[in-house]
Design a protein around this motif. Structure first.
Motif, PDB file in Angstrom:
ATOM      1  N   GLU A   1      46.609  -6.616  51.173  1.00 27.90           N
ATOM      2  CA  GLU A   1      47.742  -6.391  50.027  1.00 27.90           C
ATOM      3  C   GLU A   1      47.159  -6.560  48.853  1.00 27.90           C
ATOM      4  O   GLU A   1      47.555  -5.737  47.932  1.00 27.90           O
ATOM      5  N   LYS A   2      45.917  -7.246  48.418  1.00 24.28           N
ATOM      6  CA  LYS A   2      45.384  -7.307  47.323  1.00 24.28           C
ATOM      7  C   LYS A   2      44.668  -5.999  46.942  1.00 24.28           C
ATOM      8  O   LYS A   2      44.840  -5.328  45.935  1.00 24.28           O
TER       9      LYS A   2
ATOM     10  N   GLU B   1      45.763  -3.051  48.084  1.00 23.06           N
ATOM     11  CA  GLU B   1      46.635  -2.045  47.801  1.00 23.06           C
ATOM     12  C   GLU B   1      47.153  -2.041  46.579  1.00 23.06           C
ATOM     13  O   GLU B   1      47.762  -1.337  45.766  1.00 23.06           O
ATOM     14  N   ARG B   2      47.053  -3.375  45.781  1.00 19.93           N
ATOM     15  CA  ARG B   2      47.341  -3.308  44.138  1.00 19.93           C
ATOM     16  C   ARG B   2      46.612  -2.273  43.327  1.00 19.93           C
ATOM     17  O   ARG B   2      47.053  -2.273  42.201  1.00 19.93           O
ATOM     18  N   LEU B   3      45.324  -2.158  43.818  1.00 20.61           N
ATOM     19  CA  LEU B   3      44.259  -1.491  42.895  1.00 20.61           C
ATOM     20  C   LEU B   3      45.026  -0.095  42.569  1.00 20.61           C
ATOM     21  O   LEU B   3      45.472   0.918  43.534  1.00 20.61           O
ATOM     22  N   SER B   4      44.769   0.377  41.200  1.00 21.83           N
ATOM     23  CA  SER B   4      45.109   1.743  40.922  1.00 21.83           C
ATOM     24  C   SER B   4      44.061   2.572  41.392  1.00 21.83           C
ATOM     25  O   SER B   4      43.193   2.400  41.985  1.00 21.83           O
TER      26      SER B   4
ATOM     27  N   GLU C   1      41.094   2.005  39.210  1.00 20.83           N
ATOM     28  CA  GLU C   1      40.294   0.820  39.794  1.00 20.83           C
ATOM     29  C   GLU C   1      39.602   0.964  41.269  1.00 20.83           C
ATOM     30  O   GLU C   1      38.906   0.429  41.102  1.00 20.83           O
TER      31      GLU C   1
ATOM     32  N   ARG D   1      40.294  -5.731  35.524  1.00 21.76           N
ATOM     33  CA  ARG D   1      41.862  -5.466  35.932  1.00 21.76           C
ATOM     34  C   ARG D   1      41.445  -5.701  37.717  1.00 21.76           C
ATOM     35  O   ARG D   1      42.401  -6.139  38.080  1.00 21.76           O
TER      36      ARG D   1
ATOM     37  N   LYS E   1      43.194  -8.398  40.173  1.00 24.90           N
ATOM     38  CA  LYS E   1      44.060  -8.250  41.059  1.00 24.90           C
ATOM     39  C   LYS E   1      43.622  -8.534  42.432  1.00 24.90           C
ATOM     40  O   LYS E   1      44.429  -9.011  43.376  1.00 24.90           O
TER      41      LYS E   1
ATOM     42  N   GLU F   1      41.924 -11.244  42.844  1.00 24.58           N
ATOM     43  CA  GLU F   1      41.760 -12.588  42.547  1.00 24.58           C
ATOM     44  C   GLU F   1      40.366 -13.091  42.626  1.00 24.58           C
ATOM     45  O   GLU F   1      40.036 -14.230  43.454  1.00 24.58           O
TER      46      GLU F   1
END
Length: 205
Positions: free
Chosen positions: A140-141, A143-146, A149, A182, A186, A188
């Motif tokens: 899930e983390k 998947e946060r990346l643009s 990124e 960033r 994202k 963490e």
């Protein structure tokens, strides 16, 4: 619909895939180790592309996007040792029809081609036969990346420093540092050591 181009840096992998496909009556019309792969595809214009996204000359994902943008209507199957949780969704977004881990039997390539010919995708998160690698929370983390990124993360995985990343992405080193900050937020990962541990834990390479 049986003319195939194989793109992989490793000769033994290309030979194994060629043998598998030819036994299944596919015609392998060209092989490429990643160098000038786009021109190989453009010159031969196959029905099917089998590609490893881990090619040093360029990003395999970028190549898939470029091929799709030029209007390639055929089947693209990714066959790679890269982490499924990180790269399978990105491969689908880039335009691939299927994703096969090199940890799986290569016979899965034939299953993926058949699925694509019938209008279906063949990806780890759609098949119980392929085990997910990363823990759900880490997936899930990721998947946060643009897209940018994620591109920086790929460069980090390849061992590139800020200067090389900046030159490749046509941005400043300051912008690269911003992307790094960033993506670490994202994921963490407050320190480079934490980022390394994240990569090791999820078998990113």
């Amino acid at each position: 619909m049986n003319r195939v181009v194989i793109i992989d840096e490793h000769p033994l992998v290309r030979m194994a895939v060629r043998t598998l496909l030819e036994k299944a009556h596919y015609q392998v019309i060209a092989e490429n180790n990643g160098e000038d792969a786009y021109n190989t595809i453009d010159n031969y214009y196959p029905d099917i592309i089998i590609i490893d996204i881990a090619i040093h000359s360029q990003s395999g994902l970028s190549l898939i996007k470029r091929v799709r943008n030029m209007g390639f209507p055929g089947i693209i199957i990714v066959v790679t040792a890269k982490s499924a949780d990180l790269y399978a969704p990105r491969s689908a977004q880039a335009g691939a029809n299927g994703y096969i881990s090199k940890k799986r039997p290569f016979h899965d390539i034939l299953l993926a081609i058949t699925a694509a010919q019938n209008g279906y995708g063949f990806f780890p998160y759609q098949s119980h036969a392929i085990e997910r690698v990363a823990p759900t929370a880490d997936a899930e983390k990721l998947e946060r990346l643009s897209a940018r990124e994620f591109q920086v993360l790929q460069h980090i995985l390849s061992g590139n420093d800020n200067g090389k990343i900046a030159a490749s992405m046509h941005v400043s080193t300051k912008t690269v540092s911003t992307y790094k900050s960033r993506l670490m937020d994202k994921l963490e990962c407050p320190t480079p050591l934490a980022l390394f541990e994240f990569m090791r834990r999820n078998q990113l390479e």
